[in-house]
Each structure stands twice: as structure tokens, then as C-alpha cells.
Design an enzyme around this catalytic site. Structure first.
Site, PDB file in Angstrom:
ATOM      1  CB  THR A  50      -0.901  -0.129   1.423  1.00  0.00           C
ATOM      2  OG1 THR A  50      -1.548  -1.083   1.226  1.00  0.00           O
ATOM      3  CG2 THR A  50      -1.905   1.161   1.144  1.00  0.00           C
ATOM      4  CB  THR A  51       3.642   2.306   2.105  1.00  0.00           C
ATOM      5  OG1 THR A  51       2.935   2.251   3.097  1.00  0.00           O
ATOM      6  CG2 THR A  51       4.524   3.577   2.496  1.00  0.00           C
ATOM      7  CE1 TYR A 113     -16.273  -0.842  -5.708  1.00  0.00           C
ATOM      8  CE2 TYR A 113     -16.250  -3.037  -7.079  1.00  0.00           C
ATOM      9  CZ  TYR A 113     -16.826  -1.645  -6.851  1.00  0.00           C
ATOM     10  OH  TYR A 113     -17.790  -1.001  -7.422  1.00  0.00           O
ATOM     11  CE1 TYR A 139      -2.002  -4.344   5.409  1.00  0.00           C
ATOM     12  CE2 TYR A 139      -1.594  -4.128   3.073  1.00  0.00           C
ATOM     13  CZ  TYR A 139      -1.661  -3.573   4.217  1.00  0.00           C
ATOM     14  OH  TYR A 139      -1.813  -2.305   4.599  1.00  0.00           O
ATOM     15  NE  ARG A 144      -4.337   2.162   2.822  1.00  0.00           N
ATOM     16  CZ  ARG A 144      -4.267   3.070   2.068  1.00  0.00           C
ATOM     17  NH1 ARG A 144      -4.982   3.098   0.792  1.00  0.00           N
ATOM     18  NH2 ARG A 144      -3.538   4.190   2.391  1.00  0.00           N
ATOM     19  CE  LYS A 168       1.106  -3.803   6.914  1.00  0.00           C
ATOM     20  NZ  LYS A 168       1.576  -2.969   5.612  1.00  0.00           N
ATOM     21  CB  ILE A 210       4.730  -5.002   7.755  1.00  0.00           C
ATOM     22  CG1 ILE A 210       5.373  -6.369   7.901  1.00  0.00           C
ATOM     23  CG2 ILE A 210       4.822  -4.459   6.286  1.00  0.00           C
ATOM     24  CD1 ILE A 210       4.441  -7.274   7.088  1.00  0.00           C
TER      25      ILE A 210
END
Length: 299
Positions: A50-51, A113, A139, A144, A168, A210
């Protein structure tokens, strides 16, 4: 409970993806950033999470980025490629192409989504795990993805899939995280997915983080996790408290806008962000610089 020496270490930055002035990949800068993160004490590196702006870095670019980082790291620390998508077939196909590039592990996010039920999440991750030999980090980030992967599902995957080796956890649900830590099979590691929760999660038996702030202040975050791992809780709490304003300050707008701005402020620019994200405003930059000075990250 996780093993004392987690296979990927304790402080793993989720590396930003450097871009040039045209917002194209800057692979030279990516390699330099990987060096900087290793020199700062990082135990492994996550690439294009994501980052790392994974939604706007398309598959061929991801491959180029993975190759560049693997080359720069040259075996010094593990490189973990984020390959997760919300389509199981696409993820399996992409993971099979990434696996031969020399990465040491894969990270896969809960599908976003399309809001799968728990059984759908289980089948998604089990299908991916069965398609590759590399170790996989799950994750879970409901903020999100809209949906939360419950402890039962994580534990089921940990027990049923030998190469699903860690999670994570960014759910913010400490009861869920504590249960995963308590009931996971030996060798399954629980990482904080939120810098500010790392102390509490490690106190509960998690192995590390993380990290987002690990891009900006890797040595400071490494100090916190190492103190936690050594059971030096008072010193860890003090180190955590000193860095906490920046951990939180980096998230006052969408990540990684302020992470990239922070790197620019400390003299290691990595370019801006791709639309639909937008670069930090002058006001955001000034506030960030103030927090960075307050925490001793910026002189």
C-alpha cells in the site's frame, strides 16, 4: 506463539515507490532507497505494498521494480513482493511470474471492493498458497478492504497451508490479534500493520512491524522493536512515545503522501505520488516538518 527468531525479522519497511518528475518509475532511486533502508537496520523489505502505491503501479512496472530491488539488495535481507489483488486468478498468475525473480516471499492482501465472505477469503488465499512454493504473508486491513478477515479464517489458513507463515494485522482489533497470537501454530508470525500499535502487539506476543515510518526513520523503529523483543518494556515504551507523534502524523492524509514528503524533507527525495493521490500541500508539509523536528527526525 511465534518463534523467537521470525524468518523475516522484526522491522520490515513497506517501501515507497520512487517516481521521477514525470511520475515514471525511478529504479535507480528505488535501489538507493533499498540501500538506505538496509543501512538503517531493516530486517527485510516489502516492495509495492500500500505504501508503495500498488494500485497505480501496473503489473509490468511491478516486475521491473521487484527486479531492481532484488538486484540492489543482493541477498543482504529478504525481499518480499506484494502480489495481492482482488481477483484470485490474476493473483495466482502474477505470483507465478514474480516467484522466479529472486524474491524471498510474497504478501497478499484481503480482496478489496468485492467484499468476500470468510469462506471466500479462505479459498482465495489457499488457492494462491497452493500455486507457489514461496512463503506468504497475509495482509488484513479492513480500513482499505472494507471487510475484516476474522481470527478463525487466519488461523485456519495458518494451520492448513504450510507456506502461509505470517499475517500483517492492521484491523485495530486487539482481541482478534491476541487470539491469533495465542492459537497460531509454531512458526506463524503476527506483525503489526500499524506503527502506532506495534508496542501493544509485541507486548501481546507479536514479532514486529511491517512499517510505514520505517521508510523515514528505520533506525528509530528498529530500536523500538528490538527493545520489545528483549523484554525491555520501559525503554521500549519511552522510545515508542518519543516517535509516536510522527507515526500518527504521517497518517493525517492518505498514505503515502506524507511519507514521500518526509523523505524529501530529510534530504532523500523520492518524487511525488500518482493520481488519484496528490502531493502534500505547503501547509501539510510545514505541519509535518514541525512534528519531525519535535520527534528529532529532522534537525
Amino acid at each position: 506463539m511465534a518463534a523467537d527468531a521470525p524468518r523475516f525479522g522484526r522491522m520490515i519497511p513497506a517501501m515507497v515507490t520512487p517516481f521521477d518528475d514525470d511520475r515514471e518509475l525511478d529504479l535507480d532511486r528505488a535501489q538507493a532507497l533499498a540501500d538506505r533502508l538496509i543501512e538503517g537496520g531493516s530486517d527485510a523489505i516489502i516492495v509495492n505494498g500500500t505504501t508503495g502505491e500498488s494500485p497505480t503501479v501496473f503489473y509490468p512496472q511491478k516486475m521491473d521494480l521487484f527486479r531492481a530491488v532484488v538486484s540492489a539488495v543482493a541477498g543482504r535481507v529478504p525481499v518480499i513482493a506484494n502480489v495481492g489483488d482482488n481477483c484470485t486468478a490474476d493473483t495466482v498468475d502474477f505470483a507465478s511470474k514474480v516467484a522466479p525473480l529472486g524474491v524471498d516471499g510474497l504478501m497478499c492482501v484481503v480482496p478489496y471492493y468485492n467484499k468476500p465472505p470468510q469462506e471466500g477469503m479462505y479459498q482465495h488465499f489457499r488457492t494462491i498458497a497452493g500455486s507457489v512454493d514461496l512463503p506468504i504473508i497475509l495482509y488484513n486491513i479492513p480500513g482499505r478492504c472494507v471487510v475484516n478477515m476474522e481470527a478463525d479464517t487466519t488461523l485456519r489458513l495458518a494451520r492448513d497451508c504450510d507456506n502461509i507463515v505470517a499475517v500483517k494485522e492492521a484491523s485495530g482489533r486487539m482481541d482478534q490479534i491476541e487470539r491469533i497470537i495465542a492459537e497460531a501454530p509454531a512458526g506463524f508470525d503476527v506483525y503489526s500493520g500499524d506503527d502506532s500499535a506495534t508496542y501493544d502487539i509485541m507486548r501481546a506476543g507479536g514479532v514486529g512491524v511491517i512499517s510505514t515510518i520505517g521508510n523515514v526513520a528505520p533506525a528509530r523503529m528498529k530500536e523500538i522493536v528490538d527493545l520489545c523483543a528483549a523484554g525491555e518494556w520501559e525503554r521500549a515504551a519511552a522510545a515508542n512515545e518519543a516517535l509516536l507523534p510522527l507515526m500518527e502524523g504521517l497518517f493525517t492524509t492518505a498514505n503515502p503522501i506524507l511519507v514521500k514528503e518526509a523523505l524529501k524533507l530529510i534530504g532523500f527525495p523520492v518524487g511525488g505520488v500518482r493520481l488519484p493521490l496528490v502531493d502534500a500541500t505547503p501547509e501539510q508539509s510545514a505541519t509535518l516538518a514541525q512534528v519531525m523536528r519535535q520527534t528529532g527526525v529532522l534537525a
